[in-house]
Design an enzyme around this catalytic site. Structure first.
Site, mmCIF file in Angstrom:
data_model
loop_
_atom_site.group_PDB
_atom_site.id
_atom_site.type_symbol
_atom_site.label_atom_id
_atom_site.label_comp_id
_atom_site.label_asym_id
_atom_site.label_seq_id
_atom_site.Cartn_x
_atom_site.Cartn_y
_atom_site.Cartn_z
ATOM 1 N N GLY A 66 0.827 -1.199 0.000
ATOM 2 C CA GLY A 66 0.000 0.000 0.000
ATOM 3 C C GLY A 66 0.863 1.251 0.000
ATOM 4 O O GLY A 66 2.062 1.201 0.293
ATOM 5 N N GLY A 111 0.433 -5.370 0.832
ATOM 6 C CA GLY A 111 -0.882 -5.365 0.220
ATOM 7 C C GLY A 111 -0.956 -6.153 -1.070
ATOM 8 O O GLY A 111 -2.018 -6.656 -1.435
ATOM 9 N N GLU A 134 6.842 -5.935 7.335
ATOM 10 C CA GLU A 134 6.247 -4.895 8.178
ATOM 11 C C GLU A 134 6.911 -4.716 9.538
ATOM 12 O O GLU A 134 6.921 -3.602 10.084
ATOM 13 C CB GLU A 134 4.752 -5.181 8.368
ATOM 14 C CG GLU A 134 3.899 -4.931 7.134
ATOM 15 C CD GLU A 134 3.908 -6.068 6.134
ATOM 16 O OE1 GLU A 134 3.225 -5.960 5.101
ATOM 17 O OE2 GLU A 134 4.599 -7.080 6.389
ATOM 18 N N ASP A 142 -0.222 -7.782 7.776
ATOM 19 C CA ASP A 142 -1.682 -7.728 7.845
ATOM 20 C C ASP A 142 -2.278 -8.282 6.547
ATOM 21 O O ASP A 142 -1.823 -9.308 6.072
ATOM 22 C CB ASP A 142 -2.144 -6.304 8.153
ATOM 23 C CG ASP A 142 -1.741 -5.307 7.072
ATOM 24 O OD1 ASP A 142 -0.642 -5.437 6.510
ATOM 25 O OD2 ASP A 142 -2.526 -4.381 6.773
#
Length: 373
Positions: A66, A111, A134, A142
């Site tokens: 992202g 993402g 991350e 995530d």
């Protein structure tokens, strides 16, 4: 670059090919791109003339994640809107009633993994590079990572998520993140064959991909997947501290570059991020994909709110902005991150303007990620 050119669509009989088209930015997804992707996924599922969805990226990346800069500059509520859309796409992909084929050429991170790895067919190739980096950025893996990483063999998912290690295409196939390995020089021919097949039958599509596949690409001699026994022994421990301690004991018996790299990487990552992800993936082992995404949404919002910990903003500074790669985490050590601090990220959102992620009601509750292959 105008929005219309950031998401391209190629129509071929029953197939729709969605192309992420920000090659200079490694196809990182913006809020506008996420909105368009969500619109397309919904429309194609309802369109009886569409039987097959192909997703790919332009240039040297499928998608590197992202648009982090937008989260930093736009405030946490802007980030929450992005997460709502991105996680909804991931859920649609995981429970899609039509076939999705993701062609994972080049970089697949963050993402980009959510957009592709929840789909039925994940095709990797010679130059595929996957990672969930991350924890080095002060966040946590995530986009449903607590679901698809927890379904990997043994405790390989804990290793991948905590360290952010890069996996190549052969390793992704071996551990189950990918369903097929197609040599790079055959990838365009495969896409053409899929578009011409005029079918949405999963078995036929599987056979088509199989015809172009290298069934058993060779793992490199130093592949981390060949370390699965040691990974299981160390990363099955209850806490991050116990994982590092087990690695250090293993290093005393057999000091090699891989063990030293693993220890060093864990010690450099955000302590809060490490503890958050370990609890997240352990909960994810017992949850469906929808519950994983709903929980991760709460966690992501709290990372952006930065009430108790600003590691995400410090990670952005150190890794992406100043690029000194010397983040100053706070809390600075694992022992300073209490259970109560971790509990905060798993509690309901407490902002009066916030509400939990509302995922759409689905008729197809079968997830195609790892355990359903």
């Amino acid at each position: 670059m105008a929005l219309a050119s950031q998401i391209l669509v190629k129509q071929s009989s029953n197939a729709r090919t969605i192309i992420l088209n920000r090659p200079e930015q490694l196809n990182v997804t913006s809020l506008e791109m996420a909105s368009r992707l969500l619109e397309l996924f919904r429309a194609y599922e309802e369109d009886p003339s569409v039987k097959l969805i192909i997703v790919k990226g332009e240039g040297r990346a499928f998608c590197a994640g992202g648009d982090v800069t937008a989260f930093i500059n736009g405030g946490w509520k802007q980030g929450a809107i992005f997460f709502q859309k991105a996680y909804t796409i991931d859920y649609l992909s995981a429970t899609y009633t039509k076939v999705q084929v993701s062609l994972l050429r080049g970089i697949v991170m963050g993402g980009g993994a959510g957009l592709s790895l929840h789909g039925r067919f994940r095709v990797v190739t010679d130059n595929t590079v996957f990672a969930m980096p991350e924890t080095a950025l002060g966040s946590f893996p995530d986009v449903g990572a607590s679901y698809f990483l927890s379904r990997l063999p043994g405790f390989f998912g804990e290793y991948v998520g905590l360290t952010g290690v890069k996996l190549n295409g052969a390793e992704m196939l071996a551990c189950g993140l990918a369903t097929h390995f197609v040599p790079l020089n055959k990838l365009s021919s495969l896409e053409d064959a899929l578009c011409k097949a005029n079918t949405g039958d999963p078995e036929i599509i599987d056979n088509i991909i199989h015809d172009f596949s290298n069934k058993n690409p060779k793992l490199k001699e130093n592949s981390q997947y060949l370390r699965l026994k040691t990974i299981d022994m160390c990363f099955s421990r209850r806490t991050v501290e116990e994982i590092i301690s087990a690695l250090e004991k293993e290093a005393d018996r057999n000091m090699d570059d891989w063990i030293l790299w693993t220890i060093r990487t864990l010690r450099k990552a955000s302590p809060t991020s490490l503890k958050n992800f370990l609890r997240s993936i352990r909960e994810g082992r017992l949850e469906g994909v929808g519950k994983c995404l709903t929980r991760e949404y709460k966690m992501s919002c709290k990372v952006l709110q930065a009430v108790f910990c600003k590691d995400f903003f410090e990670g952005y500074r150190a890794v992406l902005l100043d690029k000194d790669k010397k983040p100053k985490w706070e809390p600075s050590k694992l022992e300073f991150v209490s259970d109560d601090m971790v509990d905060y990220y798993f509690a309901p959102l407490d902002d009066q303007d916030s509400q939990d992620l509302k995922l759409p009601i689905r008729s197809n509750l079968t997830s195609y990620a790892i355990s359903k292959l």
